[in-house]
Design a protein around this motif. Structure first.
Motif, mmCIF file in Angstrom:
data_model
loop_
_atom_site.group_PDB
_atom_site.id
_atom_site.type_symbol
_atom_site.label_atom_id
_atom_site.label_comp_id
_atom_site.label_asym_id
_atom_site.label_seq_id
_atom_site.Cartn_x
_atom_site.Cartn_y
_atom_site.Cartn_z
ATOM 1 N N LEU A 117 -99.719 -27.502 79.226
ATOM 2 C CA LEU A 117 -100.673 -27.150 78.171
ATOM 3 C C LEU A 117 -100.009 -26.255 77.131
ATOM 4 O O LEU A 117 -100.182 -26.461 75.925
ATOM 5 N N ALA A 118 -99.242 -25.275 77.594
ATOM 6 C CA ALA A 118 -98.553 -24.386 76.652
ATOM 7 C C ALA A 118 -97.588 -25.173 75.770
ATOM 8 O O ALA A 118 -97.483 -24.914 74.567
ATOM 9 N N SER A 119 -96.911 -26.163 76.343
ATOM 10 C CA SER A 119 -95.977 -26.984 75.559
ATOM 11 C C SER A 119 -96.708 -27.816 74.518
ATOM 12 O O SER A 119 -96.244 -27.946 73.387
ATOM 13 N N ALA A 120 -97.832 -28.392 74.906
ATOM 14 C CA ALA A 120 -98.600 -29.200 73.953
ATOM 15 C C ALA A 120 -99.062 -28.355 72.774
ATOM 16 O O ALA A 120 -98.941 -28.765 71.614
ATOM 17 N N VAL A 121 -99.556 -27.159 73.056
ATOM 18 C CA VAL A 121 -100.014 -26.269 71.986
ATOM 19 C C VAL A 121 -98.831 -25.804 71.138
ATOM 20 O O VAL A 121 -98.906 -25.779 69.898
ATOM 21 N N PHE A 122 -97.725 -25.461 71.771
ATOM 22 C CA PHE A 122 -96.521 -24.996 71.063
ATOM 23 C C PHE A 122 -95.996 -26.069 70.115
ATOM 24 O O PHE A 122 -95.744 -25.809 68.934
ATOM 25 N N ILE A 123 -95.865 -27.292 70.618
ATOM 26 C CA ILE A 123 -95.352 -28.391 69.791
ATOM 27 C C ILE A 123 -96.321 -28.690 68.650
ATOM 28 O O ILE A 123 -95.919 -28.840 67.489
ATOM 29 N N GLY A 124 -97.597 -28.766 68.970
ATOM 30 C CA GLY A 124 -98.598 -29.042 67.942
ATOM 31 C C GLY A 124 -98.654 -27.971 66.875
ATOM 32 O O GLY A 124 -98.704 -28.264 65.668
ATOM 33 N N LYS A 132 -95.685 -28.830 58.611
ATOM 34 C CA LYS A 132 -96.744 -29.257 57.685
ATOM 35 C C LYS A 132 -97.250 -30.673 57.962
ATOM 36 O O LYS A 132 -97.603 -31.403 57.058
ATOM 37 N N PHE A 133 -97.264 -31.064 59.244
ATOM 38 C CA PHE A 133 -97.820 -32.355 59.637
ATOM 39 C C PHE A 133 -99.339 -32.241 59.694
ATOM 40 O O PHE A 133 -99.892 -31.147 59.813
ATOM 41 N N SER A 134 -100.007 -33.378 59.672
ATOM 42 C CA SER A 134 -101.463 -33.361 59.795
ATOM 43 C C SER A 134 -101.839 -32.990 61.225
ATOM 44 O O SER A 134 -101.066 -33.173 62.159
ATOM 45 N N TRP A 135 -103.068 -32.492 61.401
ATOM 46 C CA TRP A 135 -103.493 -32.007 62.707
ATOM 47 C C TRP A 135 -103.517 -33.129 63.738
ATOM 48 O O TRP A 135 -103.213 -32.905 64.902
ATOM 49 N N TRP A 136 -103.888 -34.343 63.326
ATOM 50 C CA TRP A 136 -103.991 -35.428 64.295
ATOM 51 C C TRP A 136 -102.613 -35.871 64.789
ATOM 52 O O TRP A 136 -102.460 -36.220 65.956
ATOM 53 N N LYS A 137 -101.602 -35.858 63.921
ATOM 54 C CA LYS A 137 -100.244 -36.195 64.356
ATOM 55 C C LYS A 137 -99.712 -35.130 65.320
ATOM 56 O O LYS A 137 -99.056 -35.444 66.313
ATOM 57 N N ALA A 138 -100.021 -33.877 65.018
ATOM 58 C CA ALA A 138 -99.588 -32.784 65.889
ATOM 59 C C ALA A 138 -100.278 -32.875 67.245
ATOM 60 O O ALA A 138 -99.639 -32.675 68.289
ATOM 61 N N LEU A 139 -101.560 -33.193 67.244
ATOM 62 C CA LEU A 139 -102.313 -33.319 68.497
ATOM 63 C C LEU A 139 -101.760 -34.458 69.354
ATOM 64 O O LEU A 139 -101.505 -34.282 70.550
ATOM 65 N N VAL A 140 -101.539 -35.613 68.741
ATOM 66 C CA VAL A 140 -101.029 -36.773 69.481
ATOM 67 C C VAL A 140 -99.628 -36.487 70.019
ATOM 68 O O VAL A 140 -99.328 -36.752 71.189
ATOM 69 N N THR A 141 -98.757 -35.927 69.179
ATOM 70 C CA THR A 141 -97.379 -35.662 69.599
ATOM 71 C C THR A 141 -97.322 -34.609 70.692
ATOM 72 O O THR A 141 -96.597 -34.771 71.681
ATOM 73 N N GLY A 142 -98.072 -33.517 70.530
ATOM 74 C CA GLY A 142 -98.079 -32.462 71.542
ATOM 75 C C GLY A 142 -98.579 -32.963 72.886
ATOM 76 O O GLY A 142 -97.961 -32.717 73.932
ATOM 77 N N CYS A 143 -99.682 -33.705 72.875
ATOM 78 C CA CYS A 143 -100.243 -34.230 74.128
ATOM 79 C C CYS A 143 -99.339 -35.288 74.740
ATOM 80 O O CYS A 143 -99.107 -35.287 75.953
#
Length: 172
Positions: A117-124, A132-143
């Motif tokens: 979970l910490a990694s997903a949040v950190f990456i996102g 400066k990526f969009s929130w949805w790209k950050a969410l998908v990539t982090g998860c």
């Protein structure tokens, strides 16, 4: 040819934050303290020569002594040189802080949330705030990254990494 005097504007990007002398004194001092710690702890183990050969702390003690002597040389050279050139400038220091401060928060968060979970949040968060990526790209990539790492370490290699309440909720 211009007769105007040159005007030097102070650029925030090139303003010195830490001088080379300060950095060398700090590193030399920290190394000296670490070397003293190594020598003391290995002296307590036994840093001499026993009837059956060297004691447990024999070689580490001498290594600590060599590091201590080297740090004294660095400290002396830094003190004598009086080098005031820039080791790091304010703009560079800001870039280091951009990575270092969130990394410190990440390491602390691993203790409470687990590494996935910490990694997903950190990456996102890095993708959103630094990249400066969009929130949805950050969410998908982090998860996706955390899920792939979970699959690799937990399922394939069977190497348990720190888990938190989310993993406990799913039975891991």
């Amino acid at each position: 040819m211009s007769t105007q005097p040159e005007v030097h504007e102070v650029d925030e990007q090139t303003e010195t934050a830490v001088t080379r002398r300060t950095a060398e004194l700090a590193v030399g001092g920290v190394l000296a303290l670490v070397a003293i710690l190594v020598m003391v702890s290995n002296y307590q183990l036994g840093a001499g020569w026993a009837s059956d050969g060297p004691q447990a702390g024999y070689f580490p003690f001498r290594l600590g002594l060599a590091i201590f002597i080297g740090s004294l040389v660095v400290l002396r050279q830094a003190y004598v040189s009086k080098d005031r050139s820039a080791f790091i400038e304010k703009g560079q220091l800001r870039l280091v802080a951009t990575v270092l401060l969130p990394l410190i928060v990440f390491v602390a968060a691993v203790q409470f949330t687990g590494i996935y979970l910490a990694s997903a949040v950190f990456i996102g968060a890095f993708m959103i705030f630094v990249g400066k990526f969009s929130w949805w790209k950050a969410l998908v990539t982090g998860c996706a990254t955390s899920l792939v790492l979970f699959w690799i370490f937990e399922a394939m290699f069977q190497v348990p990494l720190p888990k938190g309440p989310l993993e406990a909720f799913f039975g891991y």
